[in-house]
Scaffold this motif. Structure first.
Motif, PDB file in Angstrom:
ATOM      1  N   LEU A 103      91.466 -59.695  48.512  1.00  6.90           N
ATOM      2  CA  LEU A 103      90.263 -60.457  48.174  1.00  6.90           C
ATOM      3  C   LEU A 103      90.472 -61.238  46.877  1.00  6.90           C
ATOM      4  O   LEU A 103      89.883 -62.302  46.682  1.00  6.90           O
ATOM      5  N   GLY A 104      91.334 -60.729  46.023  1.00  9.70           N
ATOM      6  CA  GLY A 104      91.635 -61.393  44.761  1.00  9.70           C
ATOM      7  C   GLY A 104      92.595 -62.562  44.884  1.00  9.70           C
ATOM      8  O   GLY A 104      92.952 -63.183  43.885  1.00  9.70           O
ATOM      9  N   ARG A 114      93.725 -63.639  36.400  1.00 11.09           N
ATOM     10  CA  ARG A 114      92.920 -62.730  35.581  1.00 11.09           C
ATOM     11  C   ARG A 114      91.423 -62.913  35.820  1.00 11.09           C
ATOM     12  O   ARG A 114      90.699 -61.937  35.967  1.00 11.09           O
ATOM     13  N   ASP A 115      90.946 -64.138  35.853  1.00  8.75           N
ATOM     14  CA  ASP A 115      89.498 -64.318  35.984  1.00  8.75           C
ATOM     15  C   ASP A 115      88.982 -63.756  37.302  1.00  8.75           C
ATOM     16  O   ASP A 115      87.895 -63.172  37.360  1.00  8.75           O
ATOM     17  N   ALA A 133      92.636 -54.351  29.734  1.00  6.78           N
ATOM     18  CA  ALA A 133      93.745 -53.442  29.429  1.00  6.78           C
ATOM     19  C   ALA A 133      94.536 -53.119  30.695  1.00  6.78           C
ATOM     20  O   ALA A 133      95.775 -53.055  30.667  1.00  6.78           O
ATOM     21  N   LEU A 134      93.847 -52.922  31.810  1.00  8.77           N
ATOM     22  CA  LEU A 134      94.532 -52.656  33.071  1.00  8.77           C
ATOM     23  C   LEU A 134      95.347 -53.863  33.505  1.00  8.77           C
ATOM     24  O   LEU A 134      96.519 -53.738  33.872  1.00  8.77           O
ATOM     25  N   PHE A 135      94.741 -55.033  33.478  1.00  9.50           N
ATOM     26  CA  PHE A 135      95.455 -56.244  33.886  1.00  9.50           C
ATOM     27  C   PHE A 135      96.717 -56.420  33.047  1.00  9.50           C
ATOM     28  O   PHE A 135      97.796 -56.701  33.576  1.00  9.50           O
ATOM     29  N   ARG A 145      98.836 -64.132  35.786  1.00 13.96           N
ATOM     30  CA  ARG A 145      98.611 -63.697  37.162  1.00 13.96           C
ATOM     31  C   ARG A 145      99.469 -62.470  37.448  1.00 13.96           C
ATOM     32  O   ARG A 145     100.515 -62.275  36.838  1.00 13.96           O
ATOM     33  N   ILE A 146      99.000 -61.660  38.386  1.00 13.00           N
ATOM     34  CA  ILE A 146      99.757 -60.487  38.825  1.00 13.00           C
ATOM     35  C   ILE A 146      99.923 -60.549  40.344  1.00 13.00           C
ATOM     36  O   ILE A 146      99.092 -61.133  41.038  1.00 13.00           O
TER      37      ILE A 146
END
Length: 177
Positions: A103-104, A114-115, A133-135, A145-146
């Motif tokens: 979904l992200g 991130r947003d 902190a998690l990101f 981006r992850i």
């Protein structure tokens, strides 16, 4: 079972217990699914539908496994017994993790900005400092981006009773401290 895992699950239980009555019920999952899909306005309907289905499976697994008296609710002790038992909950959490992470990624490039991550996690109810902190613990790229797969694995680790010092631990407590 590690204390970290219990703390992680306690936080999620409190977020899922939308009306604060000390029990989670089907309506809590419907509300959560609605909040999260509303936060993902530019995601396609298939991704939103997959997340709603994942929330329904999450509840169905809990209800099937734990609601022996048929009263329609699960308390914290019952919840912990199920979600921290990989043999009972792995398939459900995997489906949930993959649906939320997907979904992200509305543009399908395999990355979560991130947003978008923040919006979805705030819709669930996590605190902004802890979300950031998690990101950051996921090691974002220079473009902030992850990978979708990194987030999905992080969600699965969050429910693992034997894991400690994982990125998801940043969601519990005061990340700013």
């Amino acid at each position: 079972m590690r204390a970290e895992a219990i703390s992680r699950v306690k936080l999620v239980f409190s977020l899922l217990d939308a009306n604060g009555n000390g029990r989670i019920e089907a309506e809590d999952f419907d509300l959560m699914a609605r909040r999260v899909t509303e936060a993902a306005q530019d995601s396609g309907e298939p991704a939103k539908s997959a997340l709603r289905d994942a929330f329904r499976r999450y509840w169905a697994t809990l209800s099937d496994e734990l609601d022996a008296d048929g009263d329609g609710g699960v308390d914290f002790d019952e919840y912990t017994a199920c979600v921290l038992s990989p043999e009972r909950f792995d398939e459900t959490v995997t489906g949930f993790a993959e649906a939320l992470a997907a979904l992200g990624d509305p543009d399908g490039d395999g990355l979560v900005e991130r947003d978008r991550f923040v919006a979805l996690m705030e819709a669930i109810g996590f605190e902004r400092a802890n979300i950031d902190a998690l990101f950051d613990a996921f090691g974002p790229s220079a473009a902030d981006r992850i990978p979708v797969a990194t987030w999905a694995e992080g969600i699965k680790d969050y429910y693992a009773p034997d894991k400690a010092d994982i990125p998801g631990d940043r969601l519990v407590g005061d990340a700013a401290a």
